[in-house]
Design a protein around this motif. Sequence first.
Motif, PDB file in Angstrom:
ATOM      1  N   UNK A 117       0.821  -1.222   0.000  1.00 33.58           N
ATOM      2  CA  UNK A 117       0.000   0.000   0.000  1.00 33.58           C
ATOM      3  C   UNK A 117       0.851   1.266   0.000  1.00 33.58           C
ATOM      4  N   UNK A 118       2.029   1.221   0.673  1.00 38.11           N
ATOM      5  CA  UNK A 118       2.910   2.381   0.696  1.00 38.11           C
ATOM      6  C   UNK A 118       3.462   2.699  -0.677  1.00 38.11           C
ATOM      7  N   UNK A 150       2.914   6.170 -14.727  1.00 39.27           N
ATOM      8  CA  UNK A 150       2.795   6.127 -13.275  1.00 39.27           C
ATOM      9  C   UNK A 150       1.567   5.355 -12.828  1.00 39.27           C
ATOM     10  N   UNK A 151       0.418   5.663 -13.429  1.00 42.22           N
ATOM     11  CA  UNK A 151      -0.805   4.945 -13.081  1.00 42.22           C
ATOM     12  C   UNK A 151      -0.774   3.503 -13.585  1.00 42.22           C
ATOM     13  N   UNK A 152      -0.127   3.287 -14.745  1.00 39.22           N
ATOM     14  CA  UNK A 152       0.012   1.920 -15.262  1.00 39.22           C
ATOM     15  C   UNK A 152       0.851   1.067 -14.308  1.00 39.22           C
ATOM     16  N   UNK A 153       1.879   1.659 -13.701  1.00 34.21           N
ATOM     17  CA  UNK A 153       2.715   0.918 -12.746  1.00 34.21           C
ATOM     18  C   UNK A 153       1.895   0.420 -11.560  1.00 34.21           C
ATOM     19  N   UNK A 155       0.873   7.152  -6.324  1.00 37.31           N
ATOM     20  CA  UNK A 155      -0.345   7.949  -6.493  1.00 37.31           C
ATOM     21  C   UNK A 155      -0.110   9.405  -6.076  1.00 37.31           C
ATOM     22  N   UNK A 156       0.634   9.617  -4.990  1.00 38.75           N
ATOM     23  CA  UNK A 156       0.906  10.969  -4.511  1.00 38.75           C
ATOM     24  C   UNK A 156       1.783  11.737  -5.497  1.00 38.75           C
ATOM     25  N   UNK A 157       2.792  11.069  -6.076  1.00 43.78           N
ATOM     26  CA  UNK A 157       3.648  11.725  -7.072  1.00 43.78           C
ATOM     27  C   UNK A 157       2.852  12.117  -8.316  1.00 43.78           C
TER      28      UNK A 157
END
Length: 608
Positions: A387-388, A573-576, A394-396
Motif C-alpha cells: 500500500x505504501x 505512473x498509473x500503469x505501474x 499515487x501521490x507523485x
Amino acid sequence: IQCIWKVIRPPEIIAHSLSTNSFHSFDFCKDDNERRPSENLGQVLFGERIETSPYKFSFKKDEKCKKLCTKTYVKDKTEDKNMLDFLKRGMQLNYQHHWIVDNMPVTWCYDVEDSQKYCNPGFPIGCLVTTEGRAKDACVINSEFNKKNTFYIFNHVDIKLTYHNGEGEGWRGARLVAATLEPKSINNADADKPTCEGPPMEVPGEFSSDVKITYTYSVSFEENNDIKWASRWDYILVSMPHTNIQWFSIMNSLVIVLFLSGMVAMIMLRTLHKDIARYNQVDQEDAQEESGWKQVHGDVFRPPRKGMLLSVFLGQGTQIFIMTFITLFLACLGFLSPANRGALMTCSVVLWVLLGTPAGYVSARLYKTFGGEKWKTNVLLTALLCPGIVFADFFLMNLILWVEGSSAAIPFGTLVAILALWFGISVPLTFIGAYFGFKRPAIEQPVRTNQIPRQIPEQSFFTKPVPGIVMGGILPFGCIFIQLFFILNSIWSHQMYYMFGFLFLVFIILLITCSEATILLCYFHLCAEDYHWWWRSFLTSGFTAVYLFVYAVHYFFSKLQIVGAASTILYFGYTSIMVLIFFLFTGTIGFFACFWFVNKIYSVVKVD
C-alpha cells in the motif's frame, strides 16, 4: 431540468493529453448561480468534478437559437490573448465537453461504418485545420472546415431530449429516457440577435485581429413511450460494437482453458497415477534408482529464501483477490453500473480497507510455516509495504496534476481521508488478522525435510527458472488481452465500460488458467528434481503482469497520441500501479494452486 457540466476530458479514441481541466478553466459562459453537488470517493479519485451549467431549459418548452453569452477577445490585451491561446490549446489537444442531465450523459450520436450509429458520451470543444491544410479530429465531419491554420469552435449545440410519458400507464408525469446533441460551429452576423445560421466560427491561428464568439443553443423535446426508463442507457451501450469481439475473446479464452485442463488432467490421472503406483510398489530398490519428483521429497518443503517478502506479497495478493471477486460480483448484479457514478472505485477502496484481516492472517500463517520468527516486521510490512508503494506513486502523480492545474488532482482533504482509512482501519485490521495467524500452528507438511539440502542436477533450458517463468505468463495473458483493450479504453479514452458479466467470466477463466499453467510447470520442474518451487510458483503466474505492462506500452504508442512529458509520466505512473496490483493478484493465484498440488501429491506417496 438542468444540464450539468462534467470535467472536460480527453477524447474518445485518440488522446493527446491525460491532464483533465474543469469547465471553468476555459473561457466559456458561466452559471450565475453556480452550485457544486457532493461527490463520492470514487468520483473524486477519478477526477470527476460536476459543476452546474448556464444551459437552462424547462420541460416540454422548445427553444430555438437561444443566446447564452458573447465572449470578446481584444488583440492588444495580454489577458485576452492568454485565454484565447488556452482555448486553442484545448482544441489542439482535442479536449471534450462531458455533460449530464438527470444523471444521463448527453451524447453525440453520429454515423460510422456500415450505416451504424455510434453514440459518444461527449463532444469536442472544437477542432483544427493545420498549416498544411490537414483537417484534424472533428474537423473531418464538415467540408467547410478547410481554411489553413484555423481553429473551428463548436459554439452552438442542438439538444434533443426524449421522454417517456406515464399517463397511459397509470402514473402522472414523465421521465427522461434519452439526451442527445449535435455540435455546430456558427459565426452569427449579429451577436445581439443570433440566427444560428451562417458560415463556421473561425478562430485564426494568428491572433491578428479581435475575435468575438457568441454561444447559442437550441432545445427540442420528443415523446417516445417505447423506451422504458429502466432501459434508457441501452441506446448508448448498444451503439458500442463490443459484443461480438467480447464473445470471440471468451471463446479464445475457453479454448486455452480446455487445452490446459486436458494437460493437467492427463498429468493428474495418468502420469501421476503411474508415478504413485510405481513409488508405492513393494520393491522400493528399483524405484529409488529412478529419477522423478519423489526423489526430492526431503527438500520440497524446505523454507524458501526471503520467505518474509513472499509471505507479505501473498497476504496482499489475498486481499486484492477477495476485493476483486466481491467487486466484480456486485457489478454483475448491477449495483456498480455506469449510472452509479464512482460506485466501482468507491466499492473497491472500501473493500480493500475492510479486508486487512485476511491479508494479515495469510501472511502471518505462511511466515510461521516458513519458520520465520520476526512477526513484528512481518505484520508491519504486510500493512505498509505494497500500500505504501501504491500511495507514494499515487501521490507523485497527484503532484504532477497539481502542478499542471488539472481538475483531476485529488484535494488535500481527500488524501488525508485516504490515509485515515489506511492507518485507522486497514492497518489495525491487518494486525488483528496477523494475531490470529500467529496464534494458529504452522501448516503441517506431509513429508519431513532433510537437514542437508539435496544437490539439484543440471537442468535443461526449458526447466531453468527464467524460461519457465517467462513461458508461464503467456497463456494467462492470452485469456485477457482482448478484454484488456476495452478496460484501457474506458480508463484513458473515456469510453463506457459496462460488460461486467464478460469481465467476471474472464476473471474466472484467468483464475483457472493461472492455476493450471503453474501446476503444469511445477510438475515438470519437480520431475527434473528442482525443488525450488515456492518463489517460482508465485513468479510464473505473476509474470503475466509483465505482459500486461508490455501491452500497456504498445497501447500507449499505437492508440494514444500523447503530447508532453507530464501526460507520459501520468500514463506510466498509473500503469505501474495497475501492474503491481495485477502482479500480486496473479502471483497469489499461482502460488496457492501449486501449494495445494504439491501437498496433494506428496501426501499420497509412501516415504521411508
